[in-house]
Design a protein around this motif. Structure first.
Motif, PDB file in Angstrom:
ATOM      1  N   GLY A  39       0.835  -1.196   0.000  1.00 48.30           N
ATOM      2  CA  GLY A  39       0.000   0.000   0.000  1.00 48.30           C
ATOM      3  C   GLY A  39       0.868   1.243   0.000  1.00 48.30           C
ATOM      4  N   ALA A  40       0.329   2.355  -0.539  1.00 44.96           N
ATOM      5  CA  ALA A  40       1.082   3.604  -0.606  1.00 44.96           C
ATOM      6  C   ALA A  40       0.114   4.778  -0.684  1.00 44.96           C
ATOM      7  CB  ALA A  40       2.015   3.622  -1.816  1.00 44.96           C
ATOM      8  N   LEU A  41       0.441   5.848   0.035  1.00 45.67           N
ATOM      9  CA  LEU A  41      -0.382   7.053   0.006  1.00 45.67           C
ATOM     10  C   LEU A  41      -0.224   7.774  -1.326  1.00 45.67           C
ATOM     11  CD1 LEU A  41      -2.290   8.695   1.878  1.00 45.67           C
ATOM     12  CD2 LEU A  41      -0.290  10.090   2.477  1.00 45.67           C
ATOM     13  N   LEU A  42      -1.335   8.240  -1.875  1.00 41.62           N
ATOM     14  CA  LEU A  42      -1.356   9.006  -3.116  1.00 41.62           C
ATOM     15  C   LEU A  42      -1.572  10.484  -2.808  1.00 41.62           C
ATOM     16  CD1 LEU A  42      -3.571   6.703  -5.387  1.00 41.62           C
ATOM     17  CD2 LEU A  42      -1.071   6.776  -5.218  1.00 41.62           C
ATOM     18  N   PRO A  43      -1.342  11.354  -3.785  1.00 44.08           N
ATOM     19  CA  PRO A  43      -1.606  12.783  -3.564  1.00 44.08           C
ATOM     20  C   PRO A  43      -3.093  13.068  -3.404  1.00 44.08           C
ATOM     21  CG  PRO A  43      -1.089  12.365  -5.862  1.00 44.08           C
ATOM     22  CD  PRO A  43      -0.820  11.079  -5.128  1.00 44.08           C
ATOM     23  N   GLN A  44      -3.415  14.320  -3.151  1.00 43.02           N
ATOM     24  CA  GLN A  44      -4.817  14.713  -3.032  1.00 43.02           C
ATOM     25  C   GLN A  44      -5.482  14.587  -4.401  1.00 43.02           C
ATOM     26  OE1 GLN A  44      -5.466  18.553  -1.292  1.00 43.02           O
ATOM     27  NE2 GLN A  44      -7.680  18.353  -1.299  1.00 43.02           N
ATOM     28  N   LEU A  45      -6.483  13.722  -4.481  1.00 40.43           N
ATOM     29  CA  LEU A  45      -7.166  13.452  -5.747  1.00 40.43           C
ATOM     30  C   LEU A  45      -8.489  14.189  -5.867  1.00 40.43           C
ATOM     31  CD1 LEU A  45      -6.537   9.596  -6.015  1.00 40.43           C
ATOM     32  CD2 LEU A  45      -5.204  11.461  -7.048  1.00 40.43           C
ATOM     33  N   LEU A  46      -9.036  14.640  -4.739  1.00 41.32           N
ATOM     34  CA  LEU A  46     -10.307  15.365  -4.743  1.00 41.32           C
ATOM     35  C   LEU A  46     -10.176  16.626  -3.904  1.00 41.32           C
ATOM     36  CD1 LEU A  46     -12.793  12.391  -4.187  1.00 41.32           C
ATOM     37  CD2 LEU A  46     -12.559  13.741  -6.292  1.00 41.32           C
ATOM     38  N   ALA A  47     -10.683  17.738  -4.427  1.00 42.07           N
ATOM     39  CA  ALA A  47     -10.724  18.986  -3.679  1.00 42.07           C
ATOM     40  C   ALA A  47     -11.798  18.888  -2.591  1.00 42.07           C
ATOM     41  CB  ALA A  47     -11.030  20.146  -4.619  1.00 42.07           C
ATOM     42  N   PRO A  48     -11.697  19.711  -1.530  1.00 43.65           N
ATOM     43  CA  PRO A  48     -12.676  19.620  -0.435  1.00 43.65           C
ATOM     44  C   PRO A  48     -14.124  19.698  -0.900  1.00 43.65           C
ATOM     45  CG  PRO A  48     -10.827  20.980   0.243  1.00 43.65           C
ATOM     46  CD  PRO A  48     -10.605  20.673  -1.215  1.00 43.65           C
TER      47      PRO A  48
END
Length: 246
Positions: free
Chosen positions: A35-44
């Protein structure tokens, strides 16, 4: 696909967000830990929009009560296809980045690597094999809800990686609800990892197993995923599975 459409696809916000990740580091982490963290894919504001879809019955083909099926506690819903734009565009943007990792894993494990370069072609292969049901999931957890360790297989054709996105703000909208991975290591005790997903960020993880070095080359280490108990508040996640279901 026309040149204009290709350029548009590569410059839209979904593609830019996926490409913002350090994919060398992401690949190394998913190879090592599953597993690995991805960047922010969705804005708030986009996470709010997707959370609010949960009450729109017409958008979903099925609703699952986890307690009833002894999957944990909580509820999730499978989106109908065609998906909302954000869901479809994220899957299309992520697939080309996941494909090289998937092919590498298949090669190491000596498995056929059926996936074509195009995500649409891969889905057509699933449909031709009788896997025609949509698999994008919107999950809702409330206080004391949790998700048992499991794997999302659904049929003979399985893409080896999937992505989950937290639609709430940790420690504000909810406490607890860490994403869990449990790896069954060859001839050893199992290894677990726990990750609190940041708001709007994706987490890439193995669907079924990952290749690990062994005395004879490479072996498959089975991995299951789940969610720890929500201690307070409410947590929604969007799960992106890259194969359809039988």
């Amino acid at each position: 696909m026309s040149t204009t459409k290709t350029i548009r696809k590569k410059t839209d916000r979904w593609h830019r967000r996926v490409e913002a990740g350090d994919w060398n580091t992401i690949t190394a982490e998913v190879n090592e830990y599953g597993g690995a963290l991805l960047p922010q894919l969705l804005a708030p504001e986009e996470t709010v929009e997707i959370r609010e879809l949960y009450e729109q019955d017409g958008l979903f083909r099925s609703t699952v009560d986890m307690g009833r099926h002894r999957f944990g506690e909580g509820q999730y819903r499978y989106f109908n296809a065609p998906y909302p734009e954000s869901v479809e565009r994220l899957k299309q943007a992520l697939y080309p980045r996941l494909l090289p990792i998937a092919r590498d894993w298949w090669t190491k494990l000596g498995r056929p690597a059926p996936c074509p370069d195009s995500f649409d072609e891969w889905l057509q292969m699933c449909h031709d094999a009788g896997q025609t049901k949509s698999t994008a999931i919107l999950l809702r957890y409330r206080e004391k809800d949790w998700n048992a360790l499991h794997r999302d297989l659904y049929g003979d054709l399985v893409f080896p990686l999937q992505v989950v996105i937290n639609l709430n703000v940790p420690d504000v909208d909810h406490t607890g609800g860490e994403f869990l991975l449990l790896e069954q290591r060859p001839r050893a005790q199992s290894r677990g990892t726990s990750t609190l997903l940041p708001h709007g960020h994706g987490y890439l993880f193995t669907t079924r197993d990952r290749p690990v070095r062994s005395a004879r080359g490479w072996s498959a280490a089975p991995v299951r995923h789940g969610v720890s108990a929500i201690r307070s508040g409410e947590r929604h996640t969007l799960a992106l599975v890259f194969h359809d279901a039988a």
